[in-house]
Scaffold this motif. Structure first.
Motif, PDB file in Angstrom:
ATOM      1  N   GLN A   1      -8.181  -1.351  -0.916  1.00 32.46           N
ATOM      2  CA  GLN A   1      -8.453  -1.453   0.521  1.00 32.46           C
ATOM      3  C   GLN A   1      -9.936  -1.409   0.837  1.00 32.46           C
ATOM      4  O   GLN A   1     -10.369  -1.946   1.863  1.00 32.46           O
ATOM      5  CB  GLN A   1      -7.731  -0.329   1.267  1.00 32.46           C
ATOM      6  CG  GLN A   1      -6.230  -0.546   1.416  1.00 32.46           C
ATOM      7  CD  GLN A   1      -5.556   0.624   2.100  1.00 32.46           C
ATOM      8  OE1 GLN A   1      -5.729   1.782   1.708  1.00 32.46           O
ATOM      9  NE2 GLN A   1      -4.795   0.334   3.134  1.00 32.46           N
TER      10      GLN A   1
ATOM     11  N   MET B   1       0.821  -1.207   0.000  1.00 36.34           N
ATOM     12  CA  MET B   1       0.000   0.000   0.000  1.00 36.34           C
ATOM     13  C   MET B   1       0.856   1.258   0.000  1.00 36.34           C
ATOM     14  O   MET B   1       0.433   2.313  -0.485  1.00 36.34           O
ATOM     15  CB  MET B   1      -0.928   0.003   1.222  1.00 36.34           C
ATOM     16  CG  MET B   1      -1.935  -1.148   1.230  1.00 36.34           C
ATOM     17  SD  MET B   1      -3.032  -1.127  -0.209  1.00 36.34           S
ATOM     18  CE  MET B   1      -3.845  -2.730  -0.066  1.00 36.34           C
TER      19      MET B   1
ATOM     20  N   CYS C   1       3.035   1.065  -4.057  1.00 36.26           N
ATOM     21  CA  CYS C   1       2.419   0.752  -5.353  1.00 36.26           C
ATOM     22  C   CYS C   1       1.491   1.861  -5.854  1.00 36.26           C
ATOM     23  O   CYS C   1       0.779   2.501  -5.068  1.00 36.26           O
ATOM     24  CB  CYS C   1       1.644  -0.564  -5.269  1.00 36.26           C
ATOM     25  SG  CYS C   1       2.723  -2.005  -5.092  1.00 36.26           S
TER      26      CYS C   1
ATOM     27  N   SER D   1      -6.231   1.436  -7.488  1.00 39.28           N
ATOM     28  CA  SER D   1      -5.259   2.119  -6.638  1.00 39.28           C
ATOM     29  C   SER D   1      -5.262   1.466  -5.255  1.00 39.28           C
ATOM     30  O   SER D   1      -6.189   0.715  -4.909  1.00 39.28           O
ATOM     31  CB  SER D   1      -5.637   3.592  -6.506  1.00 39.28           C
ATOM     32  OG  SER D   1      -6.851   3.717  -5.766  1.00 39.28           O
ATOM     33  N   PRO D   2      -4.235   1.739  -4.429  1.00 40.19           N
ATOM     34  CA  PRO D   2      -4.250   1.192  -3.063  1.00 40.19           C
ATOM     35  C   PRO D   2      -5.539   1.510  -2.308  1.00 40.19           C
ATOM     36  O   PRO D   2      -6.104   0.641  -1.636  1.00 40.19           O
ATOM     37  CB  PRO D   2      -3.030   1.849  -2.419  1.00 40.19           C
ATOM     38  CG  PRO D   2      -2.082   2.035  -3.549  1.00 40.19           C
ATOM     39  CD  PRO D   2      -2.951   2.404  -4.718  1.00 40.19           C
TER      40      PRO D   2
ATOM     41  N   ILE E   1      -2.633  -1.861  -8.009  1.00 35.94           N
ATOM     42  CA  ILE E   1      -2.558  -3.200  -7.434  1.00 35.94           C
ATOM     43  C   ILE E   1      -3.559  -4.096  -8.161  1.00 35.94           C
ATOM     44  O   ILE E   1      -4.703  -3.707  -8.405  1.00 35.94           O
ATOM     45  CB  ILE E   1      -2.886  -3.176  -5.924  1.00 35.94           C
ATOM     46  CG1 ILE E   1      -1.892  -2.285  -5.191  1.00 35.94           C
ATOM     47  CG2 ILE E   1      -2.859  -4.594  -5.340  1.00 35.94           C
ATOM     48  CD1 ILE E   1      -2.287  -1.996  -3.743  1.00 35.94           C
TER      49      ILE E   1
END
Length: 270
Positions: free
Chosen positions: A255, A231, A234, A250-251, A237
């Motif tokens: 999440q 996280m 990067c 995206s991170p 992902i």
């Protein structure tokens, strides 16, 4: 079309031209389907994370990219080059480089000499140069040492160039291995669990080093179980689960993706 828009389109076209494109990639061993129609565009200039539970197919995907495994179906392209039938040495010549989960440095060689091993595919001197003081061999060794030192400097560990692996902690050894992978200026760098076996301080140093590797000419892909590292470093992902692409983003998007949380990340209570 005004200048800013032209610049955006030109940058997008450049990224596609240098991207690693994977289309409909499928891999099976006997009756066991390991990868199911994976399609990804891995772009230069970004750090891409590849995550998923154990057995999700991450390492198999890496092995398909490097040519260790031959998929039954699909396409792998680096720019205009079709790689699907190329063996690992041929892909290395095109600019593929990777690390493995376990550090494998030769204990009898210094760190700089270990990094120089990564330049073998670019070397032209023959076996005779190893025994005789020929001019071509001397120049090539000097060039390789310079490239090795540049890689170590880039990772912040040039001060251990003359040390031996047995005298160094795991975090430095991992950076030395990455140095060996980047010394030849690869076009594609695949890192397989680079934080394995590292403590929190070493992982933090690794994260800072990985950020320095971001380059407009490098496709950098990291497989990792340490989610704090992923996280942090990067830009994008991709999540695999049971050999299928579960999600990309995206991170922040990963999440908060409910499917990713359910099958892999878990929640705070868990």
């Amino acid at each position: 079309m005004n200048a800013p828009i032209r610049a955006v389109h030109a940058e997008a076209a450049r990224n596609v031209a240098h991207a690693l494109l994977v289309r409909d990639l499928s891999l099976s061993f006997g009756g066991n389907q390991v990868l199911h129609d994976i399609g990804l565009q891995l772009e230069p200039g970004k750090i891409t994370g590849l995550i998923g539970p154990n057995g999700a197919g991450k390492t198999s995907f890496f092995n398909c990219l490097t040519g260790l495994y031959m998929p039954q179906h699909g396409e792998i392209r680096l720019g205009s080059d079709n790689l699907i039938r190329l063996a690992p040495p041929q892909r290395a010549v095109l600019g593929f480089s990777r690390s493995f989960q376990h550090v494998a440095l030769c204990p009898e060689l210094t760190v700089a000499e270990n990094v120089m091993v990564g330049l073998d595919r670019q070397s032209h001197a023959g076996w005779l140069d190893a025994f005789l003081p020929l001019g071509g061999g001397r120049k090539e060794r000097a060039r390789n040492r310079e490239l090795a030192m540049s890689a170590l400097q880039r990772l912040g560990i040039a001060d251990v160039a003359q040390a031996y692996p047995t005298d160094l902690p795991p975090g430095v050894l991992r950076l030395a291995e990455i140095g060996r992978a980047i010394a030849g200026s690869p076009r594609v760098l695949l890192l397989d669990e680079p934080a394995a076996g590292l403590n929190s301080i070493e992982t933090r140093d690794l994260a800072e080093s990985l950020k320095k590797l971001r380059s407009p000419d490098l496709v950098l892909v990291v497989v990792e179980h340490d989610m704090d590292l992923i996280m942090d470093v990067c830009d994008i992902i991709h999540v695999l689960n049971t050999g299928r692409l579960l999600a990309s983003g995206s991170p922040g998007q990963i999440q908060t993706n409910p499917e990713v949380v359910r099958v892999y990340l878990g929640d705070d209570d868990a």
